[in-house]
Motif scaffolding. Structure first.
Motif, short mmCIF file in Angstrom:
data_model
loop_
_atom_site.label_atom_id
_atom_site.label_comp_id
_atom_site.label_asym_id
_atom_site.label_seq_id
_atom_site.Cartn_x
_atom_site.Cartn_y
_atom_site.Cartn_z
N VAL A 218 0.91 -1.12 0.05
CA VAL A 218 -0.13 0.01 0.03
C VAL A 218 0.81 1.28 0.01
CG1 VAL A 218 -1.65 1.21 1.41
CG2 VAL A 218 -2.04 -1.20 1.18
N ALA A 219 1.83 1.15 0.70
CA ALA A 219 2.90 2.44 0.91
C ALA A 219 3.40 2.68 -0.69
CB ALA A 219 3.76 2.06 1.76
N ALA A 220 3.94 1.61 -1.30
CA ALA A 220 4.34 1.70 -2.59
C ALA A 220 3.54 2.22 -3.59
CB ALA A 220 4.83 0.47 -3.06
N ARG A 221 2.23 1.85 -3.56
CA ARG A 221 1.22 2.48 -4.28
C ARG A 221 1.04 3.70 -4.15
NH1 ARG A 221 -4.53 2.75 -5.33
NH2 ARG A 221 -4.93 2.29 -3.11
N ALA A 222 0.79 4.12 -2.81
CA ALA A 222 0.72 5.64 -2.50
C ALA A 222 1.91 6.28 -2.89
CB ALA A 222 0.46 5.65 -0.83
N ALA A 223 3.40 5.87 -2.81
CA ALA A 223 4.25 6.79 -3.07
C ALA A 223 4.42 7.06 -4.41
CB ALA A 223 5.37 5.78 -2.87
N ILE A 224 3.73 6.11 -5.52
CA ILE A 224 3.60 6.26 -6.83
C ILE A 224 2.80 7.47 -7.18
CG2 ILE A 224 2.74 5.17 -9.10
CD1 ILE A 224 3.90 2.43 -8.02
N ALA B 78 5.33 20.88 7.33
CA ALA B 78 4.86 19.76 8.10
C ALA B 78 3.31 19.51 7.86
CB ALA B 78 5.28 19.76 9.45
N TRP B 79 2.53 20.75 8.10
CA TRP B 79 1.12 20.43 8.03
C TRP B 79 0.50 20.16 6.67
CZ3 TRP B 79 -2.45 23.68 5.33
CH2 TRP B 79 -3.67 23.41 5.63
N ILE B 80 1.25 20.88 5.72
CA ILE B 80 0.75 20.60 4.20
C ILE B 80 1.08 19.10 3.92
CG2 ILE B 80 1.52 21.04 1.84
CD1 ILE B 80 2.07 24.07 2.69
N ALA B 81 2.48 18.56 4.49
CA ALA B 81 2.53 17.21 3.74
C ALA B 81 1.68 16.26 4.37
CB ALA B 81 4.12 16.90 4.55
N GLY B 82 1.16 16.47 5.74
CA GLY B 82 0.24 15.55 6.39
C GLY B 82 -1.22 15.82 5.75
N PHE B 83 -1.51 17.01 5.69
CA PHE B 83 -2.75 17.21 4.95
C PHE B 83 -3.03 16.71 3.45
CE2 PHE B 83 -5.80 20.13 2.80
CZ PHE B 83 -7.16 20.05 3.83
N ALA B 84 -1.99 16.42 3.14
CA ALA B 84 -2.21 16.24 1.54
C ALA B 84 -3.11 14.69 1.49
CB ALA B 84 -0.80 15.91 1.11
N ILE B 85 -2.90 13.77 2.49
CA ILE B 85 -3.71 12.71 2.30
C ILE B 85 -5.06 12.58 3.32
CG2 ILE B 85 -1.67 11.36 2.40
CD1 ILE B 85 -1.74 10.37 5.35
N VAL C 134 2.96 5.97 5.53
CA VAL C 134 4.23 5.62 5.75
C VAL C 134 5.14 6.84 4.64
CG1 VAL C 134 6.14 4.08 4.98
CG2 VAL C 134 4.31 3.51 6.63
N PRO C 135 4.46 6.91 3.42
CA PRO C 135 5.34 7.85 2.38
C PRO C 135 5.39 9.27 2.95
CG PRO C 135 3.80 6.34 1.34
CD PRO C 135 3.53 6.16 2.64
N VAL C 136 4.36 9.86 3.69
CA VAL C 136 4.31 10.85 4.07
C VAL C 136 5.45 11.32 5.43
CG1 VAL C 136 2.95 12.57 5.47
CG2 VAL C 136 1.86 11.33 3.65
N LEU C 137 5.26 10.14 6.10
CA LEU C 137 6.43 10.16 7.28
C LEU C 137 7.86 10.10 6.81
CD1 LEU C 137 4.52 8.10 9.89
CD2 LEU C 137 4.59 10.66 9.63
N VAL C 138 8.11 9.17 6.04
CA VAL C 138 9.48 8.77 5.12
C VAL C 138 10.11 10.00 4.63
CG1 VAL C 138 10.64 7.62 3.57
CG2 VAL C 138 9.19 6.36 5.28
N VAL C 139 9.20 10.86 3.90
CA VAL C 139 9.77 11.98 3.05
C VAL C 139 9.57 13.00 3.71
CG1 VAL C 139 9.44 13.30 0.92
CG2 VAL C 139 9.01 10.86 0.87
#
Length: 530
Positions: free
Chosen positions: A296-302, A344-351, A381-386
């Motif tokens: 799921v993380a790979a698909r979300a990262a794509i 940080a807020w923008i990155a988390g809000f994106a999902i 996971v992709p949000v936190l990793v990046v």
């Protein structure tokens, strides 16, 4: 035939009030907003023409040229905004092309932007009420301006339709668009500062600059219709005839381009498909663990890399330092401290509505029985990793640019805590409050009909929850900076991430529970937006 097209467009507009309550609210709010802008614009033009007709005419030329240019360019970037009268739908009716062009052109005015533009241009003509001949010239210019807006817009979009048929081209166009939109604020700030400096240097500097710009713009295809009244008011009849010729010639060229482009698209439509790309392994799926969460993380990262609806959010973050750099030049270096928490807020809000962005692909999760915890953690996971290294780097940049390294501990704590909290809240909100979003392949700037009210409610709830759980970290950070207190700064470095991590775990678990209980209903809701 023209009347038939107008009736068809009016019927389609009336049907928007019958689809959903949110759509009706959106249309009403949009109409009220347009009416307010219209009243202010026309009232300002008439008041300005009463006090100083010359300066008002210069302003109308510049603003009018921007309006025409906006009609030409905005539909290119917001591809697919209004396809209610798509010419392809009339291909089988054997309508003569001249009648089709005339019907589409007149029907193009029948919309909230079109009606507002028509009323604004006609109303602004009465800014010259002291000179009747100038009013007549302004009315002629208004008709030409509206025609240029509608016909030019259709000509540009139809001519570029083969390019916009390619999804990759649309994605590149979207990325190119977001940059000037983000930099508009800093550019306006810079222009205001230069204007203020010019005004301090000499009282005639600003009026002279406006006169020079309007004189140049009035001879362009975008400003010529607006320059007719000004020339007649000044008694420059040769200039008036010249500007009239420019406007008429531009309209004729736009009609010719639209006619040729429409002929091409109807007789030789672009075929879908194309050469497929060669496979090069599993891509990001090779880089994530071979587990359900990893898949799921790979698909979300794509999605984050290839879907412009996600990538526009990513592009906002690298442009934040540029925006805040201009802000610090006018508001002090302290403004830069919000760089890392805001990113940080923008990155988390994106999902916060990632299930909605999945569209029909969400059926894969439901059909395969993916558990809620797998879905929620896989998307987080992709949000936190990046995001984690990014916000840490931005905190370092903010401390360096401000020269306040003692601010680094509280900024690091607040930024990390905000990223975790925003991701956790988004994991909950995206499973609880879905709202319509642009479908795959559509412009990320497109606002689905009827989505305004639901979008505002969901986004307000998400922002409010993030602000609420981040309040301890924000309070400690502000106290550490304002007092100042290094001890509170180190306390913020510990407290804010702990609160953020707790919020992340609670948000993911709560969202997982809702997902497990309502997965079929969520799929039904997503499909209803198709």
């Amino acid at each position: 035939m023209v009347a038939q097209f107008v009736r068809l467009k009016l019927t389609l507009m009336a049907n928007t009030f019958r689809r959903s309550v949110w759509q009706t609210i959106g249309v009403v709010l949009g109409s009220l907003y347009a009416a307010g802008v219209l009243v202010v614009a026309v009232g300002g033009a008439i008041a300005g023409g009463t006090s100083d007709a010359v300066v008002t005419g210069q302003v109308l030329i510049v603003v009018g040229a921007v309006l025409v240019l906006g009609w030409w360019l905005v539909p290119v970037f917001l591809y697919g905004v209004d396809a209610t009268l798509d010419p392809h739908r009339f291909a089988t009716y054997a309508i003569p092309r001249t009648r089709l062009l005339a019907g589409l052109a007149v029907a193009g005015v029948v919309s909230i932007p079109g009606i507002a533009t028509l009323l604004a241009t006609v109303g602004a003509a009465f800014a010259w009420w002291r000179t009747p001949t100038a009013v007549l010239a302004a009315l002629v210019g208004a008709v030409l301006a509206v025609a240029l807006c509608v016909v030019g817009s259709r000509a540009v979009t139809t001519a570029l339709s083969p390019l916009l048929e390619s999804r990759r081209s649309r994605e590149v166009l979207t990325i190119i668009t977001i940059v000037p939109l983000m930099l508009f604020g800093p550019a306006f700030s810079w222009f205001a500062q230069r204007t203020e400096s010019a005004a301090e240097a000499g009282a005639d500097a600003v009026p002279q600059a406006l006169a020079d710009i309007s004189a140049l713009v009035s001879w362009t295809p975008f400003g010529a219709p607006w320059g007719l009244a000004a020339a007649v008011h000044d008694g420059a009849w040769v200039a008036a005839l010249g500007r009239l010729a420019v406007a008429v010639a531009t309209l004729a060229v736009a009609v010719w381009v639209w006619d040729r482009a429409l002929t091409r698209t109807l007789e030789r439509p672009v075929e879908g498909g194309g050469k497929g790309a060669r496979g090069k392994g599993l891509g990001l799926f090779d880089r994530f663990p071979a587990t359900p969460v990893g898949a799921v993380a790979a698909r979300a990262a794509i999605y984050w890399v290839r879907d412009p609806r996600y990538s526009t959010s990513i592009l906002l973050i690298p442009l934040l330092p540029v925006v805040l750099f201009f802000a610090t030049r006018s508001g002090g270096s302290e403004v830069i401290v919000i760089l890392a928490p805001l990113a940080a807020w923008i990155a988390g809000f994106a999902i916060s509505n990632d299930i909605g962005y999945d569209h029909t692909a969400f059926a894969l999760h439901v059909a395969t029985g993916i558990r809620g915890s797998v879905d929620r953690w896989g998307r987080a996971v992709p949000v936190l990793v990046v995001g984690m290294p990014l916000v840490v780097a931005y905190a370092l940049v903010a401390a360096a640019l401000s020269g306040r390294w003692e601010w680094l501990p509280p900024l690091l704590g607040l930024s990390v805590g905000t990223l975790a909290a925003s991701t956790g809240v988004s994991s909950l909100v995206s499973a609880r409050w879905l709202y319509p979003v642009p479908r795959p392949g559509e412009s990320p700037f497109k606002q689905p009909q009827g989505a305004a009210g639901a979008t505002m409610v969901a986004q307000a709830a998400s922002t409010g929850l993030v602000g609420l759980v981040s309040l301890p970290g924000v309070a400690l950070t502000l106290l550490a900076i304002l007092l100042p207190s290094p001890v509170l700064g180190w306390v913020a470095l510990v407290v804010a991430p702990v609160v953020g991590i707790v919020t992340l775990v609670v948000g993911v678990r709560w969202g997982s529970r809702i997902y497990d209980l309502r997965a079929p209903e969520l799929l039904q809701r997503v499909l209803s937006y198709a």
